[in-house]
Design a protein around this motif. Sequence first.
Motif, short mmCIF file in Angstrom:
data_model
loop_
_atom_site.label_atom_id
_atom_site.label_comp_id
_atom_site.label_asym_id
_atom_site.label_seq_id
_atom_site.Cartn_x
_atom_site.Cartn_y
_atom_site.Cartn_z
N ALA A 119 16.51 -16.51 6.82
CA ALA A 119 15.97 -17.84 6.58
C ALA A 119 16.17 -18.69 7.84
CB ALA A 119 16.67 -18.49 5.39
N GLY A 120 15.08 -19.19 8.38
CA GLY A 120 15.13 -19.99 9.60
C GLY A 120 15.11 -19.17 10.87
N ARG A 121 15.17 -17.83 10.74
CA ARG A 121 15.15 -16.94 11.91
C ARG A 121 14.22 -15.77 11.59
NH1 ARG A 121 21.27 -15.56 13.05
NH2 ARG A 121 20.31 -14.30 14.71
N PRO A 122 12.91 -15.99 11.74
CA PRO A 122 11.94 -14.96 11.33
C PRO A 122 11.96 -13.74 12.25
CG PRO A 122 10.84 -16.79 12.41
CD PRO A 122 12.26 -17.22 12.24
N PHE A 123 11.44 -12.65 11.71
CA PHE A 123 11.24 -11.42 12.49
C PHE A 123 10.05 -11.65 13.42
CE2 PHE A 123 9.07 -7.19 12.69
CZ PHE A 123 10.03 -6.53 13.47
N GLY A 124 10.21 -11.37 14.70
CA GLY A 124 9.19 -11.73 15.68
C GLY A 124 7.98 -10.82 15.71
N GLY A 125 8.13 -9.60 15.24
CA GLY A 125 7.01 -8.66 15.33
C GLY A 125 6.29 -8.50 14.01
N SER A 126 5.70 -7.32 13.81
CA SER A 126 5.02 -7.00 12.57
C SER A 126 5.42 -5.61 12.13
CB SER A 126 3.50 -7.10 12.75
OG SER A 126 3.05 -6.15 13.70
N ALA A 127 5.33 -5.38 10.80
CA ALA A 127 5.70 -4.08 10.26
C ALA A 127 4.45 -3.21 10.17
CB ALA A 127 6.32 -4.25 8.88
N CYS A 128 4.51 -2.06 10.78
CA CYS A 128 3.39 -1.11 10.75
C CYS A 128 3.52 -0.22 9.53
CB CYS A 128 3.37 -0.27 12.03
SG CYS A 128 3.24 -1.24 13.54
N ALA A 129 2.51 0.62 9.31
CA ALA A 129 2.58 1.58 8.21
C ALA A 129 3.82 2.45 8.37
CB ALA A 129 1.33 2.44 8.20
N GLY A 130 4.54 2.63 7.27
CA GLY A 130 5.76 3.44 7.30
C GLY A 130 6.98 2.65 7.72
N GLN A 131 6.84 1.34 7.91
CA GLN A 131 7.98 0.52 8.32
C GLN A 131 8.26 -0.57 7.28
OE1 GLN A 131 6.73 -0.99 12.19
NE2 GLN A 131 8.08 0.50 13.22
N CYS A 132 9.47 -1.13 7.36
CA CYS A 132 9.87 -2.28 6.55
C CYS A 132 10.76 -3.17 7.39
CB CYS A 132 10.59 -1.85 5.28
SG CYS A 132 12.19 -1.04 5.57
N ASP B 95 0.82 -1.21 0.00
CA ASP B 95 0.00 0.00 0.00
C ASP B 95 0.86 1.27 0.00
OD1 ASP B 95 -2.17 -1.64 0.07
OD2 ASP B 95 -2.61 -1.34 2.20
N ALA B 96 2.08 1.14 0.47
CA ALA B 96 2.97 2.30 0.55
C ALA B 96 3.33 2.85 -0.82
CB ALA B 96 4.24 1.94 1.32
N LEU B 97 3.06 2.06 -1.88
CA LEU B 97 3.41 2.49 -3.23
C LEU B 97 2.33 3.36 -3.85
CD1 LEU B 97 4.68 -0.97 -4.56
CD2 LEU B 97 6.09 0.92 -3.75
N ALA B 98 1.14 3.39 -3.25
CA ALA B 98 -0.01 4.05 -3.88
C ALA B 98 0.21 5.53 -4.09
CB ALA B 98 -1.26 3.80 -3.04
N ALA B 99 0.87 6.21 -3.20
CA ALA B 99 1.03 7.67 -3.30
C ALA B 99 2.04 8.07 -4.35
CB ALA B 99 1.44 8.23 -1.94
N GLY B 100 2.88 7.12 -4.81
CA GLY B 100 3.90 7.42 -5.80
C GLY B 100 5.05 8.19 -5.22
N GLY B 101 5.94 8.69 -6.10
CA GLY B 101 7.09 9.46 -5.65
C GLY B 101 8.11 8.61 -4.94
N VAL B 102 8.80 9.22 -3.99
CA VAL B 102 9.82 8.52 -3.22
C VAL B 102 9.18 7.93 -1.97
CG1 VAL B 102 11.95 8.76 -1.90
CG2 VAL B 102 11.67 9.99 -4.07
N VAL B 103 9.42 6.63 -1.76
CA VAL B 103 8.90 5.95 -0.58
C VAL B 103 10.02 5.91 0.46
CG1 VAL B 103 7.95 3.79 0.34
CG2 VAL B 103 7.37 4.52 -1.99
N ARG B 104 9.68 6.33 1.68
CA ARG B 104 10.67 6.33 2.76
C ARG B 104 10.13 5.49 3.90
NH1 ARG B 104 14.77 10.26 3.41
NH2 ARG B 104 15.82 10.08 5.44
N LEU B 105 10.88 4.45 4.29
CA LEU B 105 10.42 3.51 5.31
C LEU B 105 11.48 3.32 6.39
CD1 LEU B 105 9.00 0.73 2.93
CD2 LEU B 105 7.68 2.49 4.12
N ASP C 154 19.57 5.40 4.63
CA ASP C 154 19.85 6.65 5.35
C ASP C 154 19.66 6.35 6.82
OD1 ASP C 154 20.23 9.19 6.26
OD2 ASP C 154 18.37 10.02 5.42
N GLY C 155 20.72 5.88 7.47
CA GLY C 155 20.62 5.49 8.87
C GLY C 155 19.71 4.27 9.01
N ASP C 156 18.66 4.43 9.80
CA ASP C 156 17.71 3.34 10.01
C ASP C 156 16.54 3.40 9.04
OD1 ASP C 156 19.21 2.31 12.07
OD2 ASP C 156 18.15 3.48 13.62
#
Length: 425
Positions: free
Chosen positions: A95-108, A77-87, A133-135
Amino acid sequence: MKTLDDALVGLPDYDPNALTVDAARSIVARLAQPVEAIESVAVRSALDRVLGRDLISPLDVPAFDNAAMDGYAFAGDALAAGGVVRLAVAGRALAGRPFGGSACAGQCVRIMTGAHLPAGCDTVIPQELVQTDGDEVMFDATAVQARRHVRYAGEDLAQGQPAMLAGKVLRPADIGLIASLGIAEVPVRRRLRVAFFSTGDELRSVGQPLEPGTLYDSNRYTLFGMLTRLGVEVLDLGVVRDDPQALEATLRVACRDADAIITSGGVSVGEADFTREMMARLGEVAFWKIAMRPGRPFAFGRLDCDGRNALLFGLPGNPAAVMSSFYQIVRDALFAMMGAAPQPLPCLPVATATAIAKRPGRTEFLRGILARDAAGQWQVTVAGAQGAGVLRTMSEANCFVVLEHGRGDVAAGETVGVTVFEGLV
């Protein structure tokens, strides 16, 4: 069990003394019934065996949504606005070590190939398309489409669906697929048992001395190689002398112990050629000549001895004719008896480099050499002497040149059918 009469239904041009190759194949196919017994074998022992039942997938493949590339996972959904996407980068998934949480809007989430797709994500952008750019990461919205670079659960194979169908000859990729499903044992058809022997007082086995008028038997060794390549269980019954009693005794042993019997020699019209006569005594003969070269004297039928039955293929005695008739007639029948799905031989159109003399009224299988010409185009040349007893040119050749039943002389440059040996012989 189909009878000979069943096999001849719908063949109005049936002539056992001069059968076309296509008619012979049809009769053989109608009588070649698969072995019924199915056994379970370890997955590593299933190579080249015939799958006995459909293999149903016990799980989804892949088992979960995962990244198809190294990069960053995010919500498309972050692509809908177009332009530059910043996350903002919320974490990392390996692989074999998943991310434990979830990504919210504006995150990756930084993600590696094969890693579980984090909750809240449905798209992966390859790492080479982003700037950091940093984080945070930045990329143009046109660099990727939503839901790209993701392998979704079950997209290769859904749980409960057939992974493979019965009749498949299991090759290395199939063994790997079975292992990927966590299946340890595979249902396969019992190995087909094939007995074979040569006939002739003049024949000697390798290692025996040659007396005047004798020669070494090559056909049993050729047949052993061809049968071994098919993955059947072979029973070598040696050389049988030109004696009706010895032949009958050997045929009875073969019928008792095997599903199919292959003989070489003894099927022409010579005074000491007893195979066809013995076939008629112990069972039934479907035909004994085929309009093909090499391989015209070819007896086929079924034996019924002491409550057991077996198909019998009486091949000519000449070495090149043995190989030609085996690959053109016997091979398909054995696959059918193994319970395998049809394994047709591809016949490729290729120009012939030289003229070939041919008379209509028989199918010819010439030994050929397939090679590229000076312009890089494939062409075929007949490989020297084509006599049915010349095994040397079969060894030198790398293909069969197939000339159809009704075809006449072939001019240089004309297209002919070619069946390559690689993977066959």
